[in-house]
Enzyme design. Structure first.
Site, mmCIF file in Angstrom:
data_model
loop_
_atom_site.group_PDB
_atom_site.id
_atom_site.type_symbol
_atom_site.label_atom_id
_atom_site.label_comp_id
_atom_site.label_asym_id
_atom_site.label_seq_id
_atom_site.Cartn_x
_atom_site.Cartn_y
_atom_site.Cartn_z
ATOM 1 N N GLY A 15 -60.030 -33.311 -26.778
ATOM 2 C CA GLY A 15 -61.230 -33.144 -25.966
ATOM 3 C C GLY A 15 -62.196 -34.296 -25.961
ATOM 4 O O GLY A 15 -63.142 -34.292 -25.171
ATOM 5 N N GLU A 26 -55.915 -33.428 -31.641
ATOM 6 C CA GLU A 26 -54.972 -33.428 -30.513
ATOM 7 C C GLU A 26 -55.528 -34.221 -29.327
ATOM 8 O O GLU A 26 -55.732 -33.666 -28.250
ATOM 9 C CB GLU A 26 -54.718 -31.980 -30.063
ATOM 10 C CG GLU A 26 -54.219 -31.044 -31.152
ATOM 11 C CD GLU A 26 -54.259 -29.568 -30.723
ATOM 12 O OE1 GLU A 26 -54.843 -29.246 -29.673
ATOM 13 O OE2 GLU A 26 -53.701 -28.742 -31.456
ATOM 14 N N GLY A 69 -55.737 -36.433 -26.071
ATOM 15 C CA GLY A 69 -54.885 -36.828 -24.946
ATOM 16 C C GLY A 69 -55.601 -37.881 -24.126
ATOM 17 O O GLY A 69 -55.263 -39.071 -24.153
ATOM 18 N N ARG A 70 -56.621 -37.441 -23.433
ATOM 19 C CA ARG A 70 -57.385 -38.322 -22.550
ATOM 20 C C ARG A 70 -57.902 -39.571 -23.276
ATOM 21 O O ARG A 70 -57.866 -40.674 -22.730
ATOM 22 C CB ARG A 70 -58.579 -37.539 -21.988
ATOM 23 C CG ARG A 70 -59.352 -38.231 -20.899
ATOM 24 C CD ARG A 70 -60.611 -37.421 -20.549
ATOM 25 N NE ARG A 70 -60.331 -36.023 -20.310
ATOM 26 C CZ ARG A 70 -59.980 -35.498 -19.130
ATOM 27 N NH1 ARG A 70 -59.903 -36.272 -18.070
ATOM 28 N NH2 ARG A 70 -59.736 -34.211 -19.013
ATOM 29 N N ARG A 118 -57.032 -35.492 -9.633
ATOM 30 C CA ARG A 118 -58.293 -35.165 -10.323
ATOM 31 C C ARG A 118 -59.507 -35.115 -9.405
ATOM 32 O O ARG A 118 -60.314 -34.199 -9.524
ATOM 33 C CB ARG A 118 -58.528 -36.116 -11.500
ATOM 34 C CG ARG A 118 -57.430 -36.023 -12.569
ATOM 35 C CD ARG A 118 -57.786 -36.794 -13.837
ATOM 36 N NE ARG A 118 -58.890 -36.180 -14.532
ATOM 37 C CZ ARG A 118 -60.141 -36.597 -14.495
ATOM 38 N NH1 ARG A 118 -60.462 -37.692 -13.828
ATOM 39 N NH2 ARG A 118 -61.067 -35.941 -15.129
ATOM 40 N N CYS A 124 -52.294 -34.487 4.389
ATOM 41 C CA CYS A 124 -52.950 -33.712 5.442
ATOM 42 C C CYS A 124 -53.809 -32.605 4.844
ATOM 43 O O CYS A 124 -53.493 -31.413 4.941
ATOM 44 C CB CYS A 124 -51.900 -33.156 6.392
ATOM 45 S SG CYS A 124 -51.010 -34.498 7.177
ATOM 46 N N GLU A 125 -54.859 -33.009 4.177
ATOM 47 C CA GLU A 125 -55.855 -32.109 3.584
ATOM 48 C C GLU A 125 -57.182 -32.867 3.596
ATOM 49 O O GLU A 125 -57.215 -34.044 3.240
ATOM 50 C CB GLU A 125 -55.534 -31.805 2.106
ATOM 51 C CG GLU A 125 -54.274 -31.017 1.854
ATOM 52 C CD GLU A 125 -54.376 -29.553 2.243
ATOM 53 O OE1 GLU A 125 -55.507 -29.035 2.374
ATOM 54 O OE2 GLU A 125 -53.318 -28.945 2.438
ATOM 55 N N TYR A 133 -53.796 -37.400 -17.113
ATOM 56 C CA TYR A 133 -53.907 -36.323 -16.112
ATOM 57 C C TYR A 133 -53.843 -36.889 -14.697
ATOM 58 O O TYR A 133 -54.497 -36.384 -13.791
ATOM 59 C CB TYR A 133 -55.194 -35.505 -16.336
ATOM 60 C CG TYR A 133 -55.278 -34.972 -17.740
ATOM 61 C CD1 TYR A 133 -54.416 -33.964 -18.150
ATOM 62 C CD2 TYR A 133 -56.165 -35.496 -18.677
ATOM 63 C CE1 TYR A 133 -54.445 -33.490 -19.454
ATOM 64 C CE2 TYR A 133 -56.195 -35.022 -19.981
ATOM 65 C CZ TYR A 133 -55.336 -34.017 -20.356
ATOM 66 O OH TYR A 133 -55.363 -33.547 -21.645
HETATM 67 C C1 LIG Z 1 -55.249 -30.402 -23.065
HETATM 68 C C2 LIG Z 1 -55.248 -30.128 -24.498
HETATM 69 C C3 LIG Z 1 -55.523 -31.151 -25.421
HETATM 70 C C4 LIG Z 1 -55.906 -32.539 -25.010
HETATM 71 O O1 LIG Z 1 -57.165 -32.600 -24.430
HETATM 72 P P1 LIG Z 1 -57.825 -34.017 -24.132
HETATM 73 O O2 LIG Z 1 -59.120 -33.685 -23.509
HETATM 74 O O3 LIG Z 1 -56.927 -34.751 -23.218
HETATM 75 O O4 LIG Z 1 -57.999 -34.716 -25.431
HETATM 76 C C5 LIG Z 1 -55.442 -30.849 -26.766
HETATM 77 N N1 LIG Z 1 -55.122 -29.608 -27.194
HETATM 78 C C6 LIG Z 1 -54.845 -28.602 -26.346
HETATM 79 C C7 LIG Z 1 -54.489 -27.277 -26.879
HETATM 80 C C8 LIG Z 1 -54.909 -28.826 -24.969
HETATM 81 O O5 LIG Z 1 -54.652 -27.819 -24.143
#
Ligand SMILES: *Cc1c(COP(=O)(O)O)cnc(C)c1O
Length: 418
Positions: free
Chosen positions: A239, A275, A277-278, A314, A345-346, A373
């Site tokens: 997150g 965890e 990601g972004r 996004r 076409c949107e 994403y």
């Molecule tokens: C999407 C997700 C993440 C990653 O979130 P980011 O904002 O990309 O860091 C981590 N854990 C879970 C369970 C998720 O669904």
């Protein structure tokens, strides 16, 4: 986006001019920087220092196996949400003992596959899932290592579509139900309680939602200890936000130190998994696109480009902002305020509203912050083949996913017999 910078009026990824990438693979195309990805991962890893931790990259942000492989080489773990993502991690050489498995709808088959693969933790999102997992583990004659993903009901103060830790969200188990679920899990013969997990949302730009959630999680850990249930790992989710448009999220160090300090303040001594990601992938990539046409109506100017909402969803899905910048800064055209729109076409097919750009047909643009994403959410709407993905490493260009072909697009389709 320090690994994407202008040199002599031309935008580069590391030491490669983006125009060269466009020449080699065409547009639209995704371009990632290896150094940027590794740098982001290391920033989090370094911030933990000697504190026992696992960084479980959230595969859904960008699941290309080249990226997973680079992270596996650094020693990363992975957060997955499907069997397909677990298969990707294994194909990329990832270590299943560092995999945590999130997701609200894990099927029997997915649970079997995860157990056979020996993932570290299956993060349970409902009591019904706990019962299903017990049955699946019993049928395989194994013990399932679990965490319960709790829903601490805190507001991450981000877009509602990427808020996951509020009571009204479908994710996780509410705190009261979680305590009962842990007690139930503790009695199940094929379940081993390993951890506690929480993930409250994405693109979080303040520390307080994380520390608020952490407090709630730590109180649960203590309550469980009193009930004789020993938690062995804190999985604090992902997150951490990034800068798309001048946001100032906490730095890796600040975020990690806040977590460690919060845990220490409770006198709790447990390994932490996160965890992200972004944070790792988001600003490590751009999407290259070419201006096909410009179009000037009485009230609007449009830059019509060859990438659309199917390639980068996004903006249409979350009203997300991506900076859009020219690959060369030497245009002789007059700067005009353009809506940058795609071929789909949107009416929602807009990559950016009212962007001041000096453009003409044939110019290359870079849509920034497109590492997370972005390709991962791409689709084939309007029978558009998905773009290639390229990894720049120093002065090298590696195509890590070829452009999809028309044959691939229709390969599973069959006409009825005559
Ligand atoms: C999407 C997700 C993440 C990653 O979130 P980011 O904002 O990309 O860091 C981590 N854990 C879970 C369970 C998720 O669904």
């Amino acid at each position: 986006m320090t690994f994407f910078a202008y040199h002599a009026g031309e935008l580069y990824a590391e030491q490669v001019p983006l125009s060269r990438v466009a020449q080699q693979v065409g547009t639209p195309a995704y371009v990632y920087s290896r150094a940027a990805i590794e740098n982001q991962w290391r920033a989090l890893d370094d911030a933990f220092g000697d504190y026992p931790h696992t960084i479980c990259y959230a595969v859904k942000a960008n699941s290309n196996i080249a990226i997973l492989n680079l992270l596996a080489r650094l020693g990363s773990g992975f957060d997955i949400v499907s069997e397909g993502e677990l298969r990707r991690v294994l194909a990329a050489g990832g270590d299943p003992s560092k995999v945590v498995y999130s997701g609200v709808a894990k099927s029997v088959h997915e649970l079997e596959f995860a157990l056979k693969s020996n993932v570290r933790s299956i993060n349970i999102e409902s009591v019904a899932e706990l019962h299903r997992l017990q049955a699946v583990a019993a049928s395989l004659g194994v013990t399932a290592s679990i965490a319960i993903r709790v829903n601490p009901d805190v507001d991450p103060e981000t877009h509602p579509y990427i808020s996951t830790g509020m009571e009204k969200a479908k994710f996780g188990v509410t705190m009261e139900a979680a305590f009962e679920a842990y007690k139930l899990a503790h009695t199940m013969p094929n379940i081993e309680v390993h951890g506690i997990a929480c993930h409250i949302g994405s693109q979080i730009t303040k520390t307080s939602p994380f520390t608020d959630a952490l407090e709630i999680v730590l109180n649960m850990v203590k309550r469980l200890a009193q009930a004789g249930i020993q938690i062995q790992q804190l999985d604090l989710g992902g997150g951490l936000g990034i800068n798309y448009q001048g946001e100032t999220p906490p730095a890796a160090d600040e975020y990690v130190q806040a977590m460690i300090a919060g845990v220490a303040a409770h006198g709790i001594d447990l390994p932490i998994a996160i965890e992200p990601g972004r944070y790792i992938a988001g600003n490590s990539g751009v999407m290259l696109t070419t201006v096909e046409y410009t179009k000037h109506n009485t009230s609007k100017n449009f830059a019509i480009v060859d990438a659309g909402m199917n390639d980068l969803m996004r903006p249409a899905l979350y009203q997300a902002h991506h900076e859009i910048i020219p690959v060369r800064t030497d245009s002789s055209a007059e700067p005009v305020s353009y809506d940058v729109v795609g071929p789909v076409c949107e009416s929602a097919d807009v990559l950016g509203y009212e962007r001041e750009l000096a453009l003409q047909s044939g110019d290359l643009l870079a849509v920034c912050s497109a590492g997370a994403y972005s390709f991962a959410m791409s689709n084939n709407y309007n029978s558009r083949t998905r773009p290639p993905e390229v990894m720049v490493d120093g002065d090298q260009i590696h195509v890590i996913r070829r452009r999809e072909t028309f044959d691939q697009l229709i390969q599973g389709e069959r006409q009825l017999p005559d």
